[in-house]
Design a protein around this motif. Structure first.
Motif, PDB file in Angstrom:
ATOM      1  N   THR A  58       0.782  -1.206   0.054  1.00 47.37           N
ATOM      2  CA  THR A  58       0.057  -0.006   0.062  1.00 47.37           C
ATOM      3  C   THR A  58       0.802   1.267   0.018  1.00 47.37           C
ATOM      4  O   THR A  58       0.573   2.182  -0.687  1.00 47.37           O
ATOM      5  CB  THR A  58      -0.760  -0.050   1.273  1.00 47.37           C
ATOM      6  OG1 THR A  58      -1.896  -1.128   1.445  1.00 47.37           O
ATOM      7  CG2 THR A  58      -1.879   1.230   1.129  1.00 47.37           C
TER       8      THR A  58
ATOM      9  N   VAL B 264       1.761   3.976  -5.017  1.00 50.12           N
ATOM     10  CA  VAL B 264       1.529   4.948  -6.152  1.00 50.12           C
ATOM     11  C   VAL B 264       2.971   5.623  -6.604  1.00 50.12           C
ATOM     12  O   VAL B 264       3.147   6.508  -7.571  1.00 50.12           O
ATOM     13  CB  VAL B 264       0.971   6.574  -5.683  1.00 50.12           C
ATOM     14  CG1 VAL B 264      -0.506   5.933  -5.151  1.00 50.12           C
ATOM     15  CG2 VAL B 264       1.884   6.812  -4.054  1.00 50.12           C
TER      16      VAL B 264
ATOM     17  N   VAL C 119      -0.663  13.266  -2.576  1.00 50.74           N
ATOM     18  CA  VAL C 119      -1.201  11.865  -2.237  1.00 50.74           C
ATOM     19  C   VAL C 119      -0.128  10.978  -1.683  1.00 50.74           C
ATOM     20  O   VAL C 119      -0.778   9.982  -1.061  1.00 50.74           O
ATOM     21  CB  VAL C 119      -1.181  11.351  -3.879  1.00 50.74           C
ATOM     22  CG1 VAL C 119      -1.662   9.810  -3.984  1.00 50.74           C
ATOM     23  CG2 VAL C 119      -2.426  12.122  -4.542  1.00 50.74           C
TER      24      VAL C 119
ATOM     25  N   THR D  15      -0.707   9.998   3.405  1.00 48.71           N
ATOM     26  CA  THR D  15      -0.340   8.547   3.671  1.00 48.71           C
ATOM     27  C   THR D  15       0.658   8.645   4.828  1.00 48.71           C
ATOM     28  O   THR D  15       0.455   7.967   5.893  1.00 48.71           O
ATOM     29  CB  THR D  15      -0.050   7.659   2.577  1.00 48.71           C
ATOM     30  OG1 THR D  15      -0.967   7.660   1.650  1.00 48.71           O
ATOM     31  CG2 THR D  15       0.119   6.277   3.197  1.00 48.71           C
TER      32      THR D  15
ATOM     33  N   SER E 282      -8.738   2.272  -0.102  1.00 53.55           N
ATOM     34  CA  SER E 282      -8.395   1.712  -1.372  1.00 53.55           C
ATOM     35  C   SER E 282      -9.677   1.875  -2.578  1.00 53.55           C
ATOM     36  O   SER E 282      -9.275   2.319  -3.446  1.00 53.55           O
ATOM     37  CB  SER E 282      -8.300   0.137  -1.245  1.00 53.55           C
ATOM     38  OG  SER E 282      -7.047   0.171  -0.470  1.00 53.55           O
TER      39      SER E 282
ATOM     40  N   CYS F  50      -9.824   5.406  -3.545  1.00 56.82           N
ATOM     41  CA  CYS F  50      -8.751   5.914  -4.541  1.00 56.82           C
ATOM     42  C   CYS F  50      -9.159   5.252  -5.871  1.00 56.82           C
ATOM     43  O   CYS F  50      -8.971   6.076  -7.023  1.00 56.82           O
ATOM     44  CB  CYS F  50      -7.604   5.456  -4.281  1.00 56.82           C
ATOM     45  SG  CYS F  50      -6.617   6.272  -2.710  1.00 56.82           S
TER      46      CYS F  50
ATOM     47  N   ARG G 148      -6.129   8.141   0.151  1.00 55.38           N
ATOM     48  CA  ARG G 148      -4.536   7.782   0.558  1.00 55.38           C
ATOM     49  C   ARG G 148      -4.604   8.144   1.987  1.00 55.38           C
ATOM     50  O   ARG G 148      -3.749   7.190   2.857  1.00 55.38           O
ATOM     51  CB  ARG G 148      -3.629   8.619  -0.148  1.00 55.38           C
ATOM     52  CG  ARG G 148      -3.414   8.187  -1.614  1.00 55.38           C
ATOM     53  CD  ARG G 148      -2.840   6.788  -1.580  1.00 55.38           C
ATOM     54  NE  ARG G 148      -1.543   6.917  -1.284  1.00 55.38           N
ATOM     55  CZ  ARG G 148      -0.655   5.786  -1.088  1.00 55.38           C
ATOM     56  NH1 ARG G 148      -1.014   4.404  -1.154  1.00 55.38           N
ATOM     57  NH2 ARG G 148       0.619   5.977  -0.873  1.00 55.38           N
TER      58      ARG G 148
ATOM     59  N   GLN H  88      -6.016   5.007   3.870  1.00 54.66           N
ATOM     60  CA  GLN H  88      -4.940   3.979   3.712  1.00 54.66           C
ATOM     61  C   GLN H  88      -4.005   4.021   4.785  1.00 54.66           C
ATOM     62  O   GLN H  88      -3.490   3.050   5.314  1.00 54.66           O
ATOM     63  CB  GLN H  88      -4.139   3.845   2.222  1.00 54.66           C
ATOM     64  CG  GLN H  88      -5.487   3.443   1.171  1.00 54.66           C
ATOM     65  CD  GLN H  88      -4.452   2.977   0.054  1.00 54.66           C
ATOM     66  OE1 GLN H  88      -3.728   4.085  -0.620  1.00 54.66           O
ATOM     67  NE2 GLN H  88      -4.925   2.194  -0.752  1.00 54.66           N
TER      68      GLN H  88
END
Length: 488
Positions: free
Chosen positions: A27, A31, A52, A56, A91, A94, A107, A110
């Protein structure tokens, strides 16, 4: 009190928890192949798209210590399952996003699930036989490296050959599978949950300080290190941390027991963790760029994103391969020795990279990453063992989560420092400024120095005599003594 699981069943439990760690790591790296494409995909600026990744990081940093404390209070298995809910939801958000705001929100959700690794490591102490605990911790710790190793080529392959949305649907399915396995196959904790209430003000204070600190570190290069915003955030982080520390020492049920955290074994282990986190992350910033830069630079290797991920994958897998060896070393000599040896190996890995940067060989860079990640595997398996050998059983999850946070701070500082080095030492290539060969050498030299510093700090950790042999049984005994001292 529930007894630890039989060896056969405990092996399955370790496998499930390691799978959870792999999903969490995937995870985090999901990206990376999309970074250059995000502005176009989300119809936004590069600066906005960078959130993004930042979202996280911030959410994980704030949530990890909170999840640890709640795990100690209400059960680690219960909090593991709870942590997977925002991971799955994020998830899905996104996967359905078409603009930057919902993507950042997804994100962030997540990131709220990143507490699964320290919670999983802490749960092992309750459900795995003592003689299996050291190797189980090492395997669980190595799962992050395996997830990172698999995540890059997996994400790159999907991004190049399918819709980027598939990445998030796959992660949602994997997280759902993890939750199902934990629900049906992982037993609950022992009845040793921490007493007292939840320190909401402490959680808000620590979260605010971490947001200020990590925002300044992660965005300082964009905003300017001398800008009022960056300096103001650093100042705010210091002030809020001081007030938070005063508050935590004042109340009876703190979010983080600073008195336990200040014990020399815990304090020095956390200090080493910051350095190891820094050293671990530096090479993961340098090597992928060297692999992908054009060959015409004289030091780049011209690999595609997918090829880069495949060349990086064996190093992450090496963490899993070496984890049993690290566990045996900890059992024979103690986790302090394993941490020091691992840190030294990291420093050696960076050292051998210096003459190999301009070799023009992908195999030489593969050797560097394998050596560095061998050291990381040793170190990551030893740190939870040192922490759990020095804290009460009722504070295992909280202490492990705080240790994970220290590693994350080290990684964030590494990203900022290495980013500055590579941004300042550039060369002109067809009108574009690219990091120079000298910049990469200095970045690797910094990694070498930090790895060696981590080895020195690790060698100075004052391990309790009862826990010195490194056996999990002696660590249990030491922790019970510590708990009695705290209660006294």
């Amino acid at each position: 009190m529930d007894s630890p699981q039989p060896a056969a069943r405990s092996g399955g439990v370790v496998g499930i928890l390691a799978f959870a760690g792999i999903v969490a790591a995937i995870t985090q790296t999901l990206v990376v192949p999309l970074i250059a494409e995000l502005p176009k995909l989300l119809d936004t600026s590069a600066s906005n798209a960078s959130w993004v990744i930042t979202a996280t990081l911030l959410a994980a940093a704030v949530t990890t210590p909170v999840a640890g404390r709640l795990g100690d209070m209400y059960g680690k298995r219960r909090m593991l399952l709870t942590s997977l809910i925002p991971l799955i939801a994020g998830s899905v958000v996104c996967a359905l996003s078409s603009s930057v705001v919902p993507m950042i929100a997804g994100r962030g959700l997540q990131g709220l699930g990143m507490g699964v690794v320290p919670l999983g490591i802490s749960l092992l102490r309750d459900v795995v036989p003592a003689e299996k605990l050291g190797s189980s911790i090492a395997i669980m710790s190595a799962s992050m490296g395996v997830g990172g190793a698999l995540g890059l080529p997996f994400a790159a392959a999907i991004a190049e050959n399918s819709s980027w949305r598939v990445l998030f649907w796959v992660v949602a399915a994997l997280a759902l599978a993890v939750g199902t396995l934990i629900w049906f196959l992982v037993p609950g904790d022992r009845e040793n949950n921490a007493s007292g209430g939840f320190d909401l003000l402490g959680a808000i204070g620590l979260g605010s300080a971490l947001i200020c600190l990590l925002l300044a570190v992660s965005k300082g290069a964009d905003w300017g290190w001398g800008s009022g915003t960056t300096l103001g955030l650093f100042a705010a982080a210091v002030i809020v941390l001081l007030v938070w520390g005063w508050w935590e020492l004042r109340i009876s049920d703190p979010l983080v027991d600073l008195r336990v955290t200040a014990r020399p074994q815990v304090l020095m282990t956390n200090a080493a963790s910051i350095l190891v986190g820094f050293a671990m992350y530096a090479q993961s910033l340098v090597v992928p760029q060297l692999l992908q830069l054009p060959e015409a630079t004289g030091y780049g290797l011209g690999q595609s994103m997918l090829a880069m991920g495949l060349w990086m994958a064996p190093a992450g897998l090496m963490m899993m391969i070496m984890s049993p060896i690290g566990a045996k070393l900890s059992a024979a000599k103690g986790p302090k020795v394993t941490l020091a040896v691992g840190s030294l190996i990291i420093g050696i890995g960076y050292g051998i990279s210096l003459p190999l940067i301009s070799s023009g060989s992908t195999w030489s860079l593969l050797a560097v990453t394998i050596v560095c990640n061998t050291g990381v595997g040793f170190a990551y398996g030893a740190m939870p063992a040192l922490i759990m050998g020095a804290v009460p059983q009722s504070e295992t999850a909280s202490a492990n989560s705080f240790n994970t946070l220290m590693r994350s701070i080290g990684s964030s500082v590494s990203a900022a420092v290495i980013g500055v080095v590579l941004a300042q030492l550039t060369t002109d290539f067809g009108g574009y400024a690219l990091p120079s060969e000298n910049g990469f050498r200095i970045a690797m030299l910094i990694g070498c120095g930090v790895g060696l510093a981590a080895a020195v700090v690790a060698s100075l950790i004052p391990v309790r005599a009862a826990a010195q042999p490194g056996s999990t049984v002696s660590q249990h005994a030491a922790s019970e003594v510590t708990e009695a001292e705290v209660k006294a």
